[in-house]
Design a protein around this motif. Structure first.
Motif, PDB file in Angstrom:
ATOM      1  N   UNK A  63       0.799  -1.235   0.000  1.00  0.00           N
ATOM      2  CA  UNK A  63       0.000   0.000   0.000  1.00  0.00           C
ATOM      3  C   UNK A  63       0.824   1.274   0.000  1.00  0.00           C
ATOM      4  N   UNK A  64       1.873   1.334   0.825  1.00  0.00           N
ATOM      5  CA  UNK A  64       2.665   2.554   0.893  1.00  0.00           C
ATOM      6  C   UNK A  64       3.400   2.809  -0.420  1.00  0.00           C
ATOM      7  N   UNK A  65       3.957   1.738  -0.994  1.00  0.00           N
ATOM      8  CA  UNK A  65       4.659   1.873  -2.268  1.00  0.00           C
ATOM      9  C   UNK A  65       3.695   2.288  -3.370  1.00  0.00           C
ATOM     10  N   UNK A  66       2.505   1.733  -3.348  1.00  0.00           N
ATOM     11  CA  UNK A  66       1.491   2.068  -4.358  1.00  0.00           C
ATOM     12  C   UNK A  66       1.082   3.531  -4.259  1.00  0.00           C
ATOM     13  N   UNK A  67       0.970   4.056  -3.043  1.00  0.00           N
ATOM     14  CA  UNK A  67       0.464   5.406  -2.836  1.00  0.00           C
ATOM     15  C   UNK A  67       1.538   6.484  -2.975  1.00  0.00           C
ATOM     16  N   UNK A  68       2.804   6.138  -2.731  1.00  0.00           N
ATOM     17  CA  UNK A  68       3.859   7.153  -2.691  1.00  0.00           C
ATOM     18  C   UNK A  68       4.911   7.008  -3.780  1.00  0.00           C
ATOM     19  N   UNK A  69       4.861   5.961  -4.588  1.00  0.00           N
ATOM     20  CA  UNK A  69       5.934   5.724  -5.554  1.00  0.00           C
ATOM     21  C   UNK A  69       6.058   6.898  -6.529  1.00  0.00           C
ATOM     22  N   UNK A  70       7.288   7.259  -6.887  1.00  0.00           N
ATOM     23  CA  UNK A  70       7.481   8.299  -7.904  1.00  0.00           C
ATOM     24  C   UNK A  70       7.067   7.791  -9.281  1.00  0.00           C
TER      25      UNK A  70
END
Length: 538
Positions: free
Chosen positions: A480-487
């Motif tokens: 979830x965090x990678x999905x929401x914050x990825x560049x």
């Protein structure tokens, strides 16, 4: 609360306060914004409170309840068979009880959905050949089925903790209870299990945290929970305030779980003894041997054979040089992000643990442990928290910071916050094995920095490597965090799995899933070898 404020170890004190600020401030800002923030469209929150929250409350709590129940039953039975019975195949059972850890929840979920959905080959075969509609018996998207699949991945936490608890008790108390007239079953229920309560509550807290934090698994099942509602509020309804309010509610429940676990175990003191001379007290009858063998076969089939066969069968039709080249950028992004995060987290936790050791203060130690609370917070909430705070800081500083670099920075900070606890526990426990007398002797001859690099780090290197590898594995699996914050342009394997499974494209999701599983398996093997080498050198 009084702190020792003398100038000695000033760097250590500043470092602990700085890390505390980085970890805690985003959550304080999130709570402030959730309470006092103004929404540009209040109708969104009204809609969420009336139509969304009742449903996600029911779904989240029913999923957490069933998953906890199934995981406790499965983990306890496996731990009992391995440690307290004369089961012939206990070594195989031990391996089968920890291997599910290499599967992220969302990977195990889409494997079983792809296997048992209405249009799946399995279901079609039964309908066409035998006229049996398995959908009437197996509803793969019901809360019971989801909980069972989650439990396949999560029960190893219960197994590992209870195995340690049962082995640590020895068999002397069991023998004493038998001499007092208790049967073996009564001894287990009235002596062994009550003494294992801290481990039971600890594993239960882990299961609840993992269930509350899951996003990828429930997304595969289209099963709405708080984490999916937070993501949808941010990306679908474009209401960041609604996302922060939902995050604040979930933070409350997460802290409630932590507080309950601490309350239940705070006044209980349990001391474990060595395993030397331990004899398994339960001799299984033929019936129980058959039940144990059936349980072992079920574990092999459900956690090893079916997931592995299904992944490889999906991959074989799509696995060629071109598909590997297509997935290479995502694999590279995943490994790069995991390596940077694990390296930063390991350095920070090593300095935190050593600083706490030098200060020798209860208050500073409590402040240090405060930095490890991030693991209790779901990744989607951490994403909302760090994005909200650091975006405000970026706006106040101006636009000279590249947006992609900024997102990558806050993503690493968020991941470090989430997994700081894992690395800290490994390194802190390694520090506990170093005699305080060694520090006293070294302090006469060297500065703290020299003691850390010349004495402490060489002595705790196995704990550092284990902590590094554990964070590496968790970051590779994190969704979830990678999905929401990825560049932009930095998609990882977990992000691609989410995109493919959202479209029901199980075959294309299988290759990145297999890469994550293999990377996790290799890391666990390396970690096991490092721990064995470390134990031999002690």
């Amino acid at each position: 609360m009084k702190f020792n404020t003398n100038k000695q170890f000033a760097f250590q004190k500043i470092f602990i306060l700085a890390v505390c600020t980085v970890v805690i401030l985003p959550f304080l800002a999130l709570l402030f914004r959730a309470i006092f923030g103004l929404d540009s469209d209040p109708s969104v929150w009204i809609h969420v409170t009336r139509n969304v929250i009742p449903n996600i409350l029911s779904n989240t709590f029913s999923l957490a309840l069933y998953t906890s129940l199934f995981s406790i039953l499965m983990g306890t039975y496996s731990a009992w068979l391995v440690t307290l019975s004369d089961f012939k195949y206990k070594k195989i059972l031990h391996i089968c009880s920890i291997l599910p850890l290499i599967y992220p929840l969302y990977v195990m979920s889409f494997i079983y959905v792809g296997l048992f959905e209405y249009s799946a080959p399995t279901m079609t075969f039964f309908r066409n050949e035998w006229g049996i509609n398995l959908k009437q018996f197996i509803d793969i998207k019901s809360v019971t089925s989801i909980s069972l699949i989650f439990s396949l991945c999560l029960h190893p936490y219960v197994y590992l903790l209870l195995k340690q608890a049962f082995e640590g008790q020895g068999d002397h108390l069991f023998k004493v209870s038998r001499s007092l007239g208790y049967t073996k079953v009564e001894s287990f229920l009235k002596i062994t299990l009550p003494l294992a309560k801290p481990w039971i509550f600890g594993s239960l807290a882990i299961i609840l945290m993992e269930t509350l934090a899951d996003f990828g698994g429930v997304s595969v099942f289209n099963f709405d929970t708080f984490t999916t509602a937070i993501y949808e509020s941010w990306t679908g309804m474009f209401s960041f305030i609604t996302a922060t309010k939902l995050s604040a509610i979930l933070i409350f429940f997460a802290l409630l779980v932590l507080g309950a676990e601490a309350k239940l175990t705070s006044k209980q003191k349990f001391f474990i003894k060595s395993k030397s001379g331990f004899v398994a007290p339960f001799e299984l009858s033929q019936l129980f041997k058959s039940m144990a063998l059936i349980w072992l076969l079920l574990l092999i089939v459900t956690t090893i054979f079916i997931p592995s066969y299904q992944l490889f069968s999906w991959c074989k039709d799509n696995l060629d040089l071109q598909s590997l080249l297509n997935n290479y950028p995502y694999f590279y992004n995943t490994v790069r992000l995991a390596f940077i995060t694990a390296l930063v987290t390991t350095i920070v936790t090593t300095l935190l643990a050593s600083s706490s050791r030098f200060l020798k203060s209860v208050n500073w130690e409590r402040l240090t442990k405060l930095t490890t609370l991030g693991y209790a917070i779901p990744g989607s909430i951490i994403a909302v928290a760090v994005f909200g705070l650091f975006t405000k800081i970026k706006i106040s500083l101006g636009d000279f910071i590249n947006q992609n670099s900024f997102l990558y920075f806050i993503l690493v900070v968020g991941l470090m916050t989430r997994f700081l606890s894992i690395s800290y526990k490994n390194i802190f426990s390694s520090f506990k094995r170093i005699s305080p007398n060694l520090d006293k002797a070294a302090a006469l001859l060297a500065k703290p920095s020299v003691i850390i690099f010349k004495i402490h780090i060489p002595l705790i290197k196995s704990g550092i490597i284990s902590g590094f590898l554990m964070v590496l594995i968790e970051v590779m699996k994190e969704m979830p965090m990678t999905l929401m914050l990825r560049p932009f342009g930095k998609d990882t394997l977990s992000v691609k799995i989410y995109e493919f499974t959202s479209e029901g494209d199980w075959e294309r999701a299988a290759i990145p899933a297999l890469l994550i599983v293999l990377a996790g398996f290799i890391s666990i093997v390396i970690m096991t070898v490092v721990e064995k080498i470390g134990s031999k050198t002690k």
